[in-house]
Design a protein around this motif. Structure first.
Motif, mmCIF file in Angstrom:
data_model
loop_
_atom_site.group_PDB
_atom_site.id
_atom_site.type_symbol
_atom_site.label_atom_id
_atom_site.label_comp_id
_atom_site.label_asym_id
_atom_site.label_seq_id
_atom_site.Cartn_x
_atom_site.Cartn_y
_atom_site.Cartn_z
ATOM 1 N N GLU A 13 0.829 -1.213 0.000
ATOM 2 C CA GLU A 13 0.000 0.000 0.000
ATOM 3 C C GLU A 13 0.860 1.259 0.000
ATOM 4 O O GLU A 13 0.515 2.245 -0.650
ATOM 5 C CB GLU A 13 -0.975 -0.012 1.174
ATOM 6 C CG GLU A 13 -2.065 -1.063 1.040
ATOM 7 C CD GLU A 13 -2.879 -0.959 -0.245
ATOM 8 O OE1 GLU A 13 -3.215 0.171 -0.669
ATOM 9 O OE2 GLU A 13 -3.196 -2.010 -0.832
ATOM 10 N N VAL A 14 1.989 1.227 0.695
ATOM 11 C CA VAL A 14 2.903 2.373 0.691
ATOM 12 C C VAL A 14 3.436 2.607 -0.726
ATOM 13 O O VAL A 14 3.473 3.738 -1.221
ATOM 14 C CB VAL A 14 4.074 2.155 1.678
ATOM 15 C CG1 VAL A 14 5.167 3.199 1.478
ATOM 16 C CG2 VAL A 14 3.567 2.165 3.116
ATOM 17 N N ILE A 16 2.062 1.587 -3.563
ATOM 18 C CA ILE A 16 0.954 2.019 -4.424
ATOM 19 C C ILE A 16 0.721 3.521 -4.269
ATOM 20 O O ILE A 16 0.502 4.233 -5.255
ATOM 21 C CB ILE A 16 -0.335 1.220 -4.130
ATOM 22 C CG1 ILE A 16 -0.184 -0.222 -4.630
ATOM 23 C CG2 ILE A 16 -1.552 1.882 -4.770
ATOM 24 C CD1 ILE A 16 -1.318 -1.150 -4.231
ATOM 25 N N THR A 17 0.794 4.018 -3.049
ATOM 26 C CA THR A 17 0.633 5.459 -2.803
ATOM 27 C C THR A 17 1.699 6.243 -3.580
ATOM 28 O O THR A 17 1.392 7.272 -4.198
ATOM 29 C CB THR A 17 0.727 5.765 -1.293
ATOM 30 O OG1 THR A 17 -0.335 5.065 -0.632
ATOM 31 C CG2 THR A 17 0.627 7.251 -1.023
ATOM 32 N N MET A 18 2.925 5.756 -3.563
ATOM 33 C CA MET A 18 3.998 6.432 -4.299
ATOM 34 C C MET A 18 3.768 6.336 -5.809
ATOM 35 O O MET A 18 4.005 7.306 -6.539
ATOM 36 C CB MET A 18 5.343 5.835 -3.914
ATOM 37 C CG MET A 18 5.743 6.175 -2.481
ATOM 38 S SD MET A 18 7.194 5.318 -1.839
ATOM 39 C CE MET A 18 8.365 5.458 -3.136
ATOM 40 N N LYS A 20 0.912 6.095 -7.346
ATOM 41 C CA LYS A 20 -0.181 7.029 -7.671
ATOM 42 C C LYS A 20 0.343 8.459 -7.758
ATOM 43 O O LYS A 20 -0.039 9.216 -8.645
ATOM 44 C CB LYS A 20 -1.271 6.976 -6.601
ATOM 45 C CG LYS A 20 -2.176 5.792 -6.678
ATOM 46 C CD LYS A 20 -3.212 5.875 -5.553
ATOM 47 C CE LYS A 20 -4.093 4.669 -5.534
ATOM 48 N NZ LYS A 20 -5.046 4.696 -4.399
ATOM 49 N N LYS A 21 1.206 8.816 -6.809
ATOM 50 C CA LYS A 21 1.723 10.185 -6.760
ATOM 51 C C LYS A 21 2.597 10.503 -7.966
ATOM 52 O O LYS A 21 2.461 11.553 -8.588
ATOM 53 C CB LYS A 21 2.525 10.389 -5.478
ATOM 54 C CG LYS A 21 3.102 11.782 -5.333
ATOM 55 C CD LYS A 21 3.820 11.955 -4.011
ATOM 56 C CE LYS A 21 4.402 13.355 -3.890
ATOM 57 N NZ LYS A 21 5.077 13.548 -2.603
ATOM 58 N N GLN A 23 3.306 8.346 -10.818
ATOM 59 C CA GLN A 23 2.874 7.757 -12.085
ATOM 60 C C GLN A 23 4.038 7.588 -13.070
ATOM 61 O O GLN A 23 4.048 8.178 -14.157
ATOM 62 C CB GLN A 23 1.751 8.580 -12.695
ATOM 63 C CG GLN A 23 0.536 8.635 -11.794
ATOM 64 C CD GLN A 23 -0.589 9.473 -12.346
ATOM 65 O OE1 GLN A 23 -0.558 9.938 -13.483
ATOM 66 N NE2 GLN A 23 -1.609 9.675 -11.543
ATOM 67 N N ALA A 49 2.816 -4.355 -5.880
ATOM 68 C CA ALA A 49 2.230 -3.019 -5.854
ATOM 69 C C ALA A 49 1.911 -2.534 -7.267
ATOM 70 O O ALA A 49 0.845 -1.954 -7.509
ATOM 71 C CB ALA A 49 3.178 -2.044 -5.155
ATOM 72 N N ALA A 53 -1.723 -1.599 -8.506
ATOM 73 C CA ALA A 53 -1.972 -0.211 -8.913
ATOM 74 C C ALA A 53 -2.590 -0.169 -10.311
ATOM 75 O O ALA A 53 -3.545 0.586 -10.548
ATOM 76 C CB ALA A 53 -0.674 0.594 -8.863
ATOM 77 N N ARG A 56 -6.135 -1.018 -10.224
ATOM 78 C CA ARG A 56 -6.925 0.083 -9.650
ATOM 79 C C ARG A 56 -7.001 1.281 -10.587
ATOM 80 O O ARG A 56 -7.539 2.322 -10.240
ATOM 81 C CB ARG A 56 -6.337 0.520 -8.320
ATOM 82 C CG ARG A 56 -6.439 -0.545 -7.241
ATOM 83 C CD ARG A 56 -5.803 -0.081 -5.972
ATOM 84 N NE ARG A 56 -5.750 -1.148 -4.981
ATOM 85 C CZ ARG A 56 -5.150 -1.035 -3.806
ATOM 86 N NH1 ARG A 56 -4.556 0.102 -3.466
ATOM 87 N NH2 ARG A 56 -5.132 -2.057 -2.976
ATOM 88 N N VAL A 58 -4.370 3.051 -11.931
ATOM 89 C CA VAL A 58 -3.274 4.021 -11.873
ATOM 90 C C VAL A 58 -2.523 3.971 -13.203
ATOM 91 O O VAL A 58 -2.133 2.885 -13.649
ATOM 92 C CB VAL A 58 -2.309 3.715 -10.705
ATOM 93 C CG1 VAL A 58 -1.150 4.696 -10.688
ATOM 94 C CG2 VAL A 58 -3.061 3.736 -9.372
#
Length: 139
Positions: A13-14, A16-18, A20-21, A23, A49, A53, A56, A58
């Motif tokens: 999840e960490v 994936i957050t990166m 998303k930010k 791309q 991840a 992503a 989802r 991304v």
């Protein structure tokens, strides 16, 4: 009983957050497998991840894996699994790379040039080789 993949959930999840930010068009990971377990684990974590992503929505591009470890062993060469599909000439940036590596004494004792000379053919010291694990066309 916890699966290996289940143990990575928080880290996935960490990452994936990166993803998303930022791309990224290209993400480079360590080889999954091989002798260095931390490299293998980080490669697997980013792979998980990356795939989640994309699922989802991304917008991500390519996932490249360095061609070391089990991708360079005899079975990989025989079955084509370890076939390099991206080669980048780093001759122009080699000195910068070596200076950066030599900052990590715990990794190479401060003499990466000797390590390269002992473990890699001369031509390979001036290139980086990758295998495209995921080639996701960015929408």
């Amino acid at each position: 009983h916890v699966s290996i993949a289940g143990g990575f959930n928080g880290g996935v999840e960490v990452v994936i957050t990166m993803l998303k930010k930022y791309q990224p068009e290209i993400t480079i990971i360590h080889c999954m497998g091989g002798e260095k377990l931390d490299h293998s684990a980080s490669g697997y974590l980013v792979y998980l991840a990356f795939t989640k992503a994309i699922a989802r929505g991304v917008p991500l591009g390519k996932l490249w894996m360095v061609r070391y470890g089990w991708l360079a062993d005899a079975p990989a060469k025989d079955n084509g699994r370890g076939k390099t599909d991206v080669t980048i000439d780093i001759t122009k940036y080699r000195d910068v790379k070596l200076r950066a590596w030599n900052q990590h004494l715990s990794q190479n004792g401060g003499d990466i040039e000797a390590d390269l000379a002992a473990n890699y053919p001369a031509w390979l010291r001036n290139v980086e080789e990758f295998i495209t694990v995921i080639d996701n066309p960015v929408p």
